[in-house]
Every structure is written in structure tokens, then in C-alpha cells.
Design an enzyme around this catalytic site. Structure first.
Site, short mmCIF file in Angstrom:
data_model
loop_
_atom_site.label_atom_id
_atom_site.label_comp_id
_atom_site.label_asym_id
_atom_site.label_seq_id
_atom_site.Cartn_x
_atom_site.Cartn_y
_atom_site.Cartn_z
N TYR A 104 10.61 8.16 15.94
CA TYR A 104 10.72 8.09 14.38
C TYR A 104 11.81 9.08 13.83
O TYR A 104 12.42 8.54 12.94
CB TYR A 104 9.19 8.51 13.96
CG TYR A 104 8.84 8.70 12.59
CD1 TYR A 104 8.65 7.35 11.93
CD2 TYR A 104 8.86 9.85 11.93
CE1 TYR A 104 8.54 7.37 10.49
CE2 TYR A 104 8.72 9.85 10.31
CZ TYR A 104 8.47 8.66 9.85
OH TYR A 104 8.28 8.67 8.36
N ASP A 132 5.75 -7.79 1.68
CA ASP A 132 5.31 -7.01 2.69
C ASP A 132 4.79 -8.02 3.71
O ASP A 132 4.56 -9.12 3.64
CB ASP A 132 3.82 -6.17 2.36
CG ASP A 132 3.60 -5.07 2.96
OD1 ASP A 132 3.60 -4.11 2.54
OD2 ASP A 132 2.97 -5.30 4.26
N ASP A 144 9.49 -9.96 6.28
CA ASP A 144 9.50 -9.27 7.42
C ASP A 144 10.96 -8.62 7.34
O ASP A 144 11.97 -9.32 7.64
CB ASP A 144 9.31 -10.08 8.58
CG ASP A 144 9.46 -9.23 10.03
OD1 ASP A 144 9.81 -8.18 9.62
OD2 ASP A 144 9.13 -10.00 11.05
N VAL A 145 10.83 -7.21 7.16
CA VAL A 145 12.29 -7.07 7.23
C VAL A 145 13.19 -6.87 8.27
O VAL A 145 14.12 -6.44 8.25
CB VAL A 145 12.12 -5.01 6.46
CG1 VAL A 145 11.43 -5.01 5.27
CG2 VAL A 145 11.48 -4.34 7.62
N VAL A 152 2.61 12.56 3.33
CA VAL A 152 1.92 11.81 2.21
C VAL A 152 0.74 11.46 2.56
O VAL A 152 0.73 11.00 3.57
CB VAL A 152 3.04 10.87 1.54
CG1 VAL A 152 2.42 10.22 0.45
CG2 VAL A 152 4.47 11.43 1.52
N ARG A 155 0.78 -1.07 0.08
CA ARG A 155 -0.05 0.07 -0.02
C ARG A 155 0.82 1.19 0.04
O ARG A 155 2.18 1.11 -0.01
CB ARG A 155 -0.92 -0.03 1.17
CG ARG A 155 -0.35 0.04 2.47
CD ARG A 155 -1.14 -0.05 3.66
NE ARG A 155 -2.09 -0.67 4.06
CZ ARG A 155 -1.83 -2.35 4.33
NH1 ARG A 155 -0.41 -2.55 4.87
NH2 ARG A 155 -2.83 -3.08 4.75
N GLY A 156 0.25 2.44 0.04
CA GLY A 156 0.99 3.69 0.25
C GLY A 156 2.04 4.01 -0.88
O GLY A 156 1.89 3.64 -2.18
#
Ligand code: NAD
Length: 298
Positions: free
Chosen positions: A156, A41, A64-65, A191, A20-21
Site C-alpha cells: 500500500y 464506482d 472499474d479503474v 480517515v 462511499r467514504g
């Protein structure tokens, strides 16, 4: 004489968090350039839905990063099913918002694992493949919070600053190694995605569409641009902020309400996103934590 843009047609890209996104818009933009795209993803069902919408040159794979084995298998399967990876876009990221003093440790750890360690892992695994071929391009998605400490998003901002420093340092190493592998990092303003929903507004800055970030990534791949500001004009504001004395630059940020973009977020509008973000690292699921649904500090 201006350099000719690199031709992307026929190349293969792997994009993390592309269900997504911004990741999805980037997949779409790269497919339009004639590339093949592997969408990785943690939300496999959404990735499969996206790949089926985008057509036969897109495939969906689980990823899964935060897990080396998962990331390595994502790249291996992308190379088996498509072709050797020319481009890796490290896009997966989460942004739980709230006051730093209210943030629980698991939330901080999850953000560092996904937003920073996921990028570190992706770069190492991509470079293992790209360096022997002496070609490739890695694109890391940072944020304007990677240049400006955003109240309401302290951890973040820390992860996004880290992505900028990491990218600059690895780029320097690649230059010392005389490797022909390119590295870019992208710093968008807010965004219009689930991650960017319910945020405050800064004066004179409009919310971007994911397609605008995707087009900036295409341009970076074609031109080799390293620092990618979206919108481009944000670089001027950032440079001005660095030149001004601190009291003036902080006053300017307050006048533009830039310090309220995350701190002034609407917690109820972000509820669904915050709950999804809290499940983005399966290995940390079930721990003791409070979802970050508190007011951002306004
Ligand atoms: P999004 O939430 O719409 O999409 C992010 C995707 O990443 C999701 O599909 C999610 O399932 C996936 N993901 C999360 N954890 C993962 C994991 N462990 N492994 C694999 N995939 C995982 O967010 P977006 O707005 O498209 O953000 C994409 C990137 O852009 C992020 O790095 C974000 O920090 C950055 N960014 C976003 C904005 C904004 O305002 N939206 C601004 C600047 C930078």
C-alpha cells in the site's frame, strides 16, 4: 496580493470510488460549490444509492479503474450526461493490511492495479480530454503512507509513494508543455471510513472525518495547491522527520506510535472491509489467494 480563489460553480467533476467514504464526501462538497458530479464506482448499487441521496446534480456510473475501456466509458458518459470534465478526482483505492511476508501475489497485484495503475489510466484519459481544451484539474488521492513507509502496509505504501512521484513528474511535463492543466495530490492521515476502520492510533494525531479531506480538496481546486496534507500540520512532522538523523526520526515515529497505525490494526474489526477489498478488481476474481485477515504484525 493573495490570488482570488477559483470559482467552481458550474464546473463538472468525475470522482472515482465515490460510492462511499472520502469520494462520497468529496462529491457532496463539490455539489455544495455548485458543481455537477459523476460518481464512478465498481460497486454500482452503492454509487446509485449515493447519487440519489446527493440530488439531481449527481449521477452514478459503473467504473472499474483497472480497465481502460471501463474508465474511458465512465468519462465519455459523464461528459454526455453532464458536460466536459473540468475536474477528475482519482480517489478509488484499497488497503488490505498484513505483514509483507504473508501477502499473497494477487493482493499485491490488485493494490497496484487499483491504487497506481488506476490513477495512471485516469490521468491519461483525463489529459486526452483536458489538454486540447487547455484547462482542467486532476486531483490524485495519495496518503501519508505516500511519504512514510508504513509497517503492515508495505505494498500500500509503495502504491501511495508511486502516486506522489507520478504526480510530481506529470506536473513537470505539463509545465514543460506550458499546459494550463493543474495537478494536486492529497495525503490524508487515517480517515474514518471502512478502509480506515480498526487501525491503531498514533499519539497526537486524531482520526479525520471524510469531510475534512473533502474540504481540503475544495481548497486545492480553488487555490491550485499542489501538495495537500490533511491535516496541514502533518507537513511539519514530515519535514522534521526528513531533517533529523535516521535513528532520531525512527525513534520519533516509534514514540508517536506512527509505526503501529497499520501494524497494530484489529484484524477482526477489518474483516468485512478486507473481504470487500478482495473483490474490487472483477478481472482478478476467483484466483487462488488468502484474504489478508492475518494480524498486521503486532
Ligand atoms: P472506501 O473503501 O470507503 O471507498 C473506496 C471506494 O473505492 C469504494 O466505494 C470502492 O467500491 C471503490 N473502488 C474500489 N476498487 C475500485 C475499482 N476497481 N474501480 C472503481 N472503484 C473502486 O475508502 P476511502 O477511505 O474513502 O479511501 C478513498 C481513497 O483515500 C483511497 O485511495 C485511499 O487509499 C485513500 N486514503 C484513505 C485513508 C483512510 O484512512 N480512509 C487515508 C489516506 C488515504
Amino acid at each position: 496580493m493573495a490570488k482570488q480563489p477559483r470559482i467552481l460553480a458550474g464546473q463538472t467533476a468525475a470522482i472515482t470510488g465515490a460510492a462511499r467514504g472520502i469520494g462520497k464526501a468529496t462529491a457532496q462538497a463539490l455539489l455544495r460549490q455548485g458543481m455537477r458530479v459523476a460518481i464512478g464506482d465498481v460497486d454500482l448499487a452503492a454509487a446509485q444509492q449515493t447519487a440519489s441521496e446527493l440530488g439531481p446534480s449527481a449521477i452514478a456510473l459503473p467504473l472499474d479503474v483497472t480497465e481502460r475501456a471501463s474508465f474511458a466509458s465512465f468519462l465519455d458518459r459523464a461528459e454526455e450526461q453532464l458536460a466536459p470534465i473540468d475536474v477528475l478526482v482519482n480517489n478509488a483505492g484499497i488497503m488490505p493490511i498484513g505483514r509483507f511476508v504473508d501477502e499473497d501475489d494477487l493482493t499485491a497485484r490488485r493494490m497496484i492495479d487499483i491504487n497506481l495503475h488506476g490513477v495512471i489510466l485516469g490521468m491519461k484519459l483525463a489529459l486526452e480530454r483536458m489538454l486540447p481544451r487547455n484547462r482542467g484539474h486532476i486531483v490524485n488521492i495519495s496518503s501519508q503512507a505516500g511519504k512514510f513507509g508504513a509497517p503492515g502496509g508495505a505494498t500500500y505504501s509503495a502504491t501511495k509513494h508511486a502516486v506522489v512521484g507520478l504526480s510530481e513528474a506529470v506536473r513537470g511535463e505539463l509545465r514543460l508543455m506550458k499546459a494550463d492543466v493543474q495537478l494536486s495530490y492529497v495525503m490524508p492521515f487515517v480517515v474514518n471510513t471502512e478502509l480506515g476502520g480498526g487501525l491503531g492510533e498514533a499519539r497526537g494525531m486524531k482520526v479525520l472525518q471524510p469531510t475534512e479531506v473533502a474540504e481540503a480538496i475544495v481548497e486545492a481546486l480553488q487555490s491550485g495547491r499542489v501538495e495537500v496534507w490533511v491535516p496541514r500540520s502533518a507537513k511539519r512532522t514530515s519535514t522534521l522527520g526528513l531533517l533529523l538523523p535516521r535513528a532520531l526520526s525512527e525513534g520519533l515515529a516509534r514514540a508517536l506510535k506512527a509505526d503501529r497505525v497499520l501494524a497494530g490494526a484489529d484484524a477482526s474489526a477489518r474483516r468485512d472491509y478486507e473481504l470487500r477489498a478482495a473483490e474490487s478488481e472483477p478481472a482478478l476474481a476467483g484466483g487462488q489467494e488468502r484474504p489478508q485477515l492475518t494480524d498486521g504484525g503486532s
